[in-house]
Design a protein around this motif. Structure first.
Motif, short mmCIF file in Angstrom:
data_model
loop_
_atom_site.label_atom_id
_atom_site.label_comp_id
_atom_site.label_asym_id
_atom_site.label_seq_id
_atom_site.Cartn_x
_atom_site.Cartn_y
_atom_site.Cartn_z
N ILE A 327 0.84 -1.20 0.00
CA ILE A 327 0.00 0.00 0.00
C ILE A 327 0.88 1.25 0.00
O ILE A 327 0.54 2.27 -0.62
N PHE A 328 2.01 1.18 0.68
CA PHE A 328 2.95 2.31 0.74
C PHE A 328 3.41 2.69 -0.67
O PHE A 328 3.36 3.86 -1.06
N TYR A 329 3.85 1.70 -1.44
CA TYR A 329 4.29 1.98 -2.81
C TYR A 329 3.12 2.43 -3.67
O TYR A 329 3.25 3.32 -4.52
N THR A 330 1.97 1.81 -3.48
CA THR A 330 0.79 2.18 -4.27
C THR A 330 0.44 3.64 -4.03
O THR A 330 0.10 4.38 -4.97
N TYR A 331 0.54 4.07 -2.79
CA TYR A 331 0.25 5.47 -2.43
C TYR A 331 1.20 6.42 -3.17
O TYR A 331 0.78 7.45 -3.70
N ILE A 332 2.47 6.06 -3.22
CA ILE A 332 3.46 6.90 -3.90
C ILE A 332 3.21 6.92 -5.41
O ILE A 332 3.19 7.98 -6.03
N VAL A 333 3.01 5.75 -5.99
CA VAL A 333 2.82 5.65 -7.44
C VAL A 333 1.51 6.29 -7.86
O VAL A 333 1.44 7.05 -8.83
N GLN A 334 0.43 5.98 -7.13
CA GLN A 334 -0.90 6.48 -7.46
C GLN A 334 -0.92 8.01 -7.52
O GLN A 334 -1.62 8.60 -8.35
N ASN A 335 -0.14 8.65 -6.66
CA ASN A 335 -0.15 10.11 -6.59
C ASN A 335 0.93 10.76 -7.44
O ASN A 335 1.11 11.98 -7.39
N GLY A 336 1.65 9.94 -8.22
CA GLY A 336 2.60 10.50 -9.17
C GLY A 336 3.90 11.00 -8.57
O GLY A 336 4.52 11.93 -9.11
N TRP A 337 4.35 10.37 -7.46
CA TRP A 337 5.56 10.86 -6.78
C TRP A 337 6.78 9.98 -7.02
O TRP A 337 7.80 10.16 -6.36
N TRP A 338 6.66 8.98 -7.91
CA TRP A 338 7.78 8.04 -8.05
C TRP A 338 9.06 8.75 -8.52
O TRP A 338 10.15 8.47 -8.02
N LEU A 362 1.64 13.92 2.93
CA LEU A 362 0.58 14.29 3.87
C LEU A 362 -0.71 14.70 3.15
O LEU A 362 -1.75 14.86 3.80
N GLU A 363 -0.65 14.84 1.83
CA GLU A 363 -1.79 15.38 1.08
C GLU A 363 -2.31 14.45 0.00
O GLU A 363 -3.18 14.83 -0.78
N GLY A 364 -1.81 13.22 -0.11
CA GLY A 364 -2.17 12.34 -1.21
C GLY A 364 -3.53 11.67 -1.05
O GLY A 364 -4.26 11.88 -0.07
N LYS A 365 -3.86 10.85 -2.06
CA LYS A 365 -5.11 10.11 -2.06
C LYS A 365 -4.85 8.62 -2.19
O LYS A 365 -3.88 8.21 -2.83
N PHE A 366 -5.72 7.81 -1.59
CA PHE A 366 -5.62 6.37 -1.69
C PHE A 366 -6.58 5.85 -2.77
O PHE A 366 -7.64 6.43 -2.99
N PRO A 367 -6.22 4.73 -3.43
CA PRO A 367 -7.14 4.13 -4.39
C PRO A 367 -8.44 3.71 -3.71
O PRO A 367 -8.45 3.38 -2.52
N GLU A 368 -9.53 3.72 -4.46
CA GLU A 368 -10.83 3.39 -3.90
C GLU A 368 -10.84 1.99 -3.29
O GLU A 368 -11.48 1.75 -2.27
N VAL A 369 -10.15 1.04 -3.93
CA VAL A 369 -10.17 -0.34 -3.44
C VAL A 369 -9.53 -0.43 -2.06
O VAL A 369 -9.95 -1.22 -1.21
N ILE A 370 -8.53 0.41 -1.79
CA ILE A 370 -7.88 0.44 -0.48
C ILE A 370 -8.76 1.18 0.52
O ILE A 370 -8.93 0.76 1.67
N LYS A 371 -9.37 2.26 0.10
CA LYS A 371 -10.24 3.04 0.99
C LYS A 371 -11.40 2.19 1.50
O LYS A 371 -11.79 2.28 2.66
N GLU A 372 -11.93 1.34 0.63
CA GLU A 372 -13.04 0.48 1.04
C GLU A 372 -12.60 -0.49 2.13
O GLU A 372 -13.33 -0.75 3.10
N GLN A 373 -11.40 -1.02 2.01
CA GLN A 373 -10.89 -1.95 3.03
C GLN A 373 -10.60 -1.21 4.33
O GLN A 373 -10.83 -1.76 5.42
N PHE A 374 -10.10 0.01 4.25
CA PHE A 374 -9.93 0.82 5.45
C PHE A 374 -11.27 0.98 6.16
O PHE A 374 -11.37 0.84 7.39
#
Length: 849
Positions: A327-338, A362-374
């Motif tokens: 999820i950590f890498y997904t958060y970075i990639v999803q938000n375009g910070w790679w 501190l300001e990014g977004k999580f994918p919907e599939v992860i948010k649902e599990q949260f």
């Protein structure tokens, strides 16, 4: 103005006509039934590229034979995905960077990466990293995916990112190519299946033929992530023989537990396959669960399985979830910070880009599939308070504790579901961002972990405790060390272990808190205090209690007098006793109010078996780890005075032995040395020749403005770096590492990491008072960095301190930190190359002369 594209060929004329050629910048993804089918379309693409004089690069990572038979003249890279997502992705990224613009690429089938990463999520992440960069450099790249192998969400991410997407069908010895996406191109027949040969590429327009084609390609139901399928299959192994179970168990340990051989061996020994499968049921996302989670689970299992001591009778059941490291890498990639992360991971950008990446995280977004599990996890916890804790891959391992380097966040978890979700998400972001803290980066750099794969998993735990009025907290919390190498009395058995004990939440046990002193307990003499014979016992005990305030929905500190009088659901005198001296003074002064108490835990330590249980627990864990351990725990009492202990963390304790005996110099006149005293030191037996002493004058420091006090800390950091190749001792008022300038010097550990000794000075006028750091995060830093510590209580019996031995020497501050000359009356840097620091555990003497 739109970008102008040059044309490129697929190598099949009819194909080129059907899709109006390829363009530079195109990423071309093929969904296929087999790698052999993919290879058939790679061949004409490579052949034509050669003819056109294109530079061709082949990235080979799959276990099958190369897709290109003749590699002559082709840039060939063979990569190992088993090194992990970040290492693999970084290698590919660097190759693309080095090869430059307008290169033609062939990649192996991406589905093969599941063999190594076991996660569809990470396949999508890799493509999100590579595809935009290849587009940016005007390349043309071929990729493939095995049909019906990946989740729809993974395919959707790839479809969204790529420029060209084809379905390739092999039906009755006939190939059909169905273009699904061809970016910025269109014709009336472009997006229907085409019958394909080596030379022809003909659209299939007849409804009868189309119906026959699609009869072989039914729409599949939503597919599970490969990770879930893998564990579903693993559960079937529970009914297989032992050897088959062991194979599955080894695989799960390698993909979920981590890469530490020593820890993995212990997990293999103590946790069953069923245990591991049950852990996965509480995992969100994929990847590793991290060192903190593994340590907690492993230690609890060791205790529960003990045949001689019935720890299960005393242990509180844990209730935890694990956010996988992917999820950590997904958060970075999803938000375009790679790309920013790659810049930060370089030697020149290591600190330079960390602040920017930290702020973005501190300001990014999580994918919907992860948010649902949260959300589902939060619904499970309801409104029970939770703590969100870092659990990185390298954390809590043998050799690297990372104590206090990353964040842990309490969530009181009150309010609407939307409010509770926002608070949890912010806590996760805060922990991710803490990987970019300067102190964490400096720690990794100092310990040779600069290039190590440091993914951040997260441990979410139900907070141990109970409701007491509007507050939630446990009765006891603390840290314990199985080996008490830093004893304060020669009669203490260092093998008995020690505790750092507080009332309420354990934050005050691991951090150095303003104005508070936890209770230090040597488990062979639990009633004995390590402190000096102070006149006022209350002055050096815990005065505030950390609680979760359910009305305020926040972690707050409250006065002891307010909390101790709540309905504790057990006797309060187990923990505290009336402060008769203060109460008498208040009465004499005619002041009415709440009674005052001293948190000494006297009845707990003298009249209950709590110290005995803790000693047994630490001894058992040390024996099974074959290494000293450091634990964090809570304890909750009932009305009948029975109690449960919750073990919330366990890690190897980084220690060194007491060292060889030291011959202490004889001193006839104590005024002829810098200092000498007994007790109040940590670090074993030493004889340390010194090069420099950095002395912060207590009186001068007290008189500085708040801004200048912070400047002192930053200047110490400059000196720490400039003199890093020398043996330094720092001396100064109060608590080093505090966050409160009125209590001491506010350095972070990165600013003192190169020193060999720290002396904290008590200074009564300014209210500065050192506190022995046993068990705190500051303590862990000193132990791991092999730093000697001493507290000097000037003016107390048997304490001699003569600062003139430093202050009478030339102040080198201006030469070392010329921009800090304004602090020359406060910071004194002296060359003391003839001086040595001595300590002896047996006699408890410390001397510097």
């Amino acid at each position: 103005m739109s970008k102008i594209y040059n044309r490129a060929s697929t190598g099949i004329t009819g194909f080129d006509n059907a899709i109006d050629m390829l363009r530079l910048g195109d990423n071309v993804v093929w969904q296929v039934d087999s790698v052999v089918d993919y290879k058939g379309y790679v061949a004409p693409f490579v052949k034509r590229a050669r003819k056109d004089g294109r530079k061709i690069v082949y990235i080979h990572f799959a276990p099958h034979d190369p897709l290109i038979d003749d590699l002559k003249g082709i840039g060939y890279y063979e990569l190992d995905p088993d090194q992990g997502f970040e290492s693999f992705s970084t290698h590919v990224y660097d190759i693309i960077t080095d090869e430059g613009k307008e290169v033609f690429y062939v990649f192996d089938c991406l589905s093969e990466l599941l063999t190594y990463w076991h996660s569809d999520l990470m396949i999508g992440n890799f493509f999100r990293i590579a595809c935009p960069y290849l587009f940016e450099l005007d390349t043309v790249a071929y990729f493939a995916l095995l049909r019906n192998k990946h989740t729809y969400s993974t395919i959707a991410r790839i479809r969204e990112t790529t420029q060209v997407l084809f379905d390739l069908y092999h039906i009755k010895n006939q190939y059909y190519v169905h273009p699904l996406k061809v970016w910025e191109r269109y014709s009336s027949t472009m997006f229907i299946p085409h019958k394909s040969t080596k030379t022809e590429f003909t659209p299939v327009t007849a409804s009868a033929e189309l119906a026959e084609i699609f009869s072989y390609t039914s729409i599949q139901a939503e597919r599970k992530d490969n990770w879930i399928n893998l564990f579903d299959s693993a559960r079937e192994a529970l009914f297989m023989d032992e050897s088959e179970q062991q194979k599955i168990k080894d695989m799960i340990i390698n993909i979920m537990v981590g890469r530490s051989r020593r820890i993995n061996d212990m997990v293999n020994k103590y946790l069953t396959l069923k245990d591991l499968l049950n852990i996965q049921l509480r995992q969100i996302g994929t990847g590793f669960i991290g060192g903190k989670s593994v340590g907690m689970l492993l230690a609890r299992k060791i205790l529960e399985e003990d045949k001689e001591v019935k720890f299960e009778d005393i242990l509180e059941q844990h209730d935890s979830f694990y956010l996988g490291s992917d999820i950590f890498y997904t958060y970075i990639v999803q938000n375009g910070w790679w790309k920013l992360r790659r810049k930060q991971k370089t030697e020149s950008g290591y600190f330079k880009y960390a602040r920017e990446l930290k702020e973005r995280m501190l300001e990014g977004k999580f994918p919907e599939v992860i948010k649902e599990q949260f959300q589902q996890m939060l619904e499970y916890f309801g409104q029970s308070p939770i703590i969100v804790r870092s659990s990185s891959l390298l954390e809590d391992d043998f050799g690297n504790a990372f104590a206090g380097k990353y964040e842990s966040v309490f969530c009181a978890n009150q309010g609407t579901p939307e409010e509770r979700y926002r608070a949890f998400e912010e806590a996760v972001k805060k922990i991710y961002a803490s990987t970019m803290k300067e102190e964490a980066l400096a720690y990794r750099l100092k310990r040779g972990l600069f290039n190590k794969d440091e993914q951040m998993a997260i441990l979410v735990q139900r907070v141990s405790g109970d409701y007491h009025g509007d507050y939630f907290f446990p009765h006891l919390a603390g840290v314990g060390n199985s080996s008490n190498l830093y004893v304060w009395d020669q009669s203490i058995d260092r093998h008995a272990g020690m505790l750092r004990l507080v009332f309420g939440l354990g934050t005050r046990a691991v951090d150095r808190i303003m104005g508070d002193y936890p209770r230090i307990v040597s488990l062979d003499r639990p009633e004995q205090s390590p402190l000096l014979d102070y006149e006022d016992e209350a002055k050096f005990s815990q005065r505030k209690v950390d609680v979760l305030d359910l009305k305020e929905n926040a972690l707050l500190e409250k006065p002891l007098e307010e909390v101790i009088n709540l309905d504790l659901k057990t006797r309060s005198d187990i923990f505290a006793k009336p402060d008769h001296k203060t109460n008498r003074k208040m009465k004499e002064l005619g002041l009415k109010g709440k009674s005052h108490y001293i948190l000494g835990f006297e009845k707990l330590l003298k009249e209950t078996d709590f110290p005995l249980w803790m000693r047994k627990m630490l001894a058992t864990l040390e024996a099974m780890y074959d290494y000293p351990v450091d634990i964090e725990f809570t304890a909750n009492f009932r009305e009948d005075e029975s109690y449960k202990i919750n073990l919330v963390q366990c890690r190897p304790l980084q220690t060194k032995g007491p060292g060889e005996p030291v011959q202490m110099p004889e001193i006839s006149d104590t005024n002829k040395c810098l200092f000498t005293f007994k007790g109040n030191f940590m670090g074993g037996n030493i004889r340390l020749p010194l090069d420099y002493i950095i002395l912060v004058d207590p009186k001068g420091y007290m008189e500085l403005s708040l801004e200048d006090k912070y400047a002192v800390a930053r200047t110490v950091g400059i000196i720490n770096n400039k003199l890093k190749d020398n043996t330094m001792m720092i001396m100064g008022p109060g608590r080093w590492g505090t966050t409160t300038p009125t209590l001491g010097v506010t350095v972070n550990f990165a600013e003192i990491c190169n020193v060999k000794a720290i002396c904290e000075l008590a200074y009564n006028i300014g209210g500065f008072m050192p506190e022995l750091s046993y068990g705190s995060h500051f303590f862990q830093d000193m132990v791991e960095s092999d730093i000697f510590y001493a507290a000097i209580f000037d003016g107390y019996p048997e304490v001699s301190y003569n600062p003139g031995y430093v202050l009478d020497r030339k102040n080198l501050l201006g030469e070392i930190a010329p921009n800090s000359l304004g602090l020359k009356d406060v910071i004194h840097v002296a060359d003391v190359s003839e001086m040595e620091l001595y300590s002896d555990i047996i006699s408890q003497k410390v001397l510097c002369k």
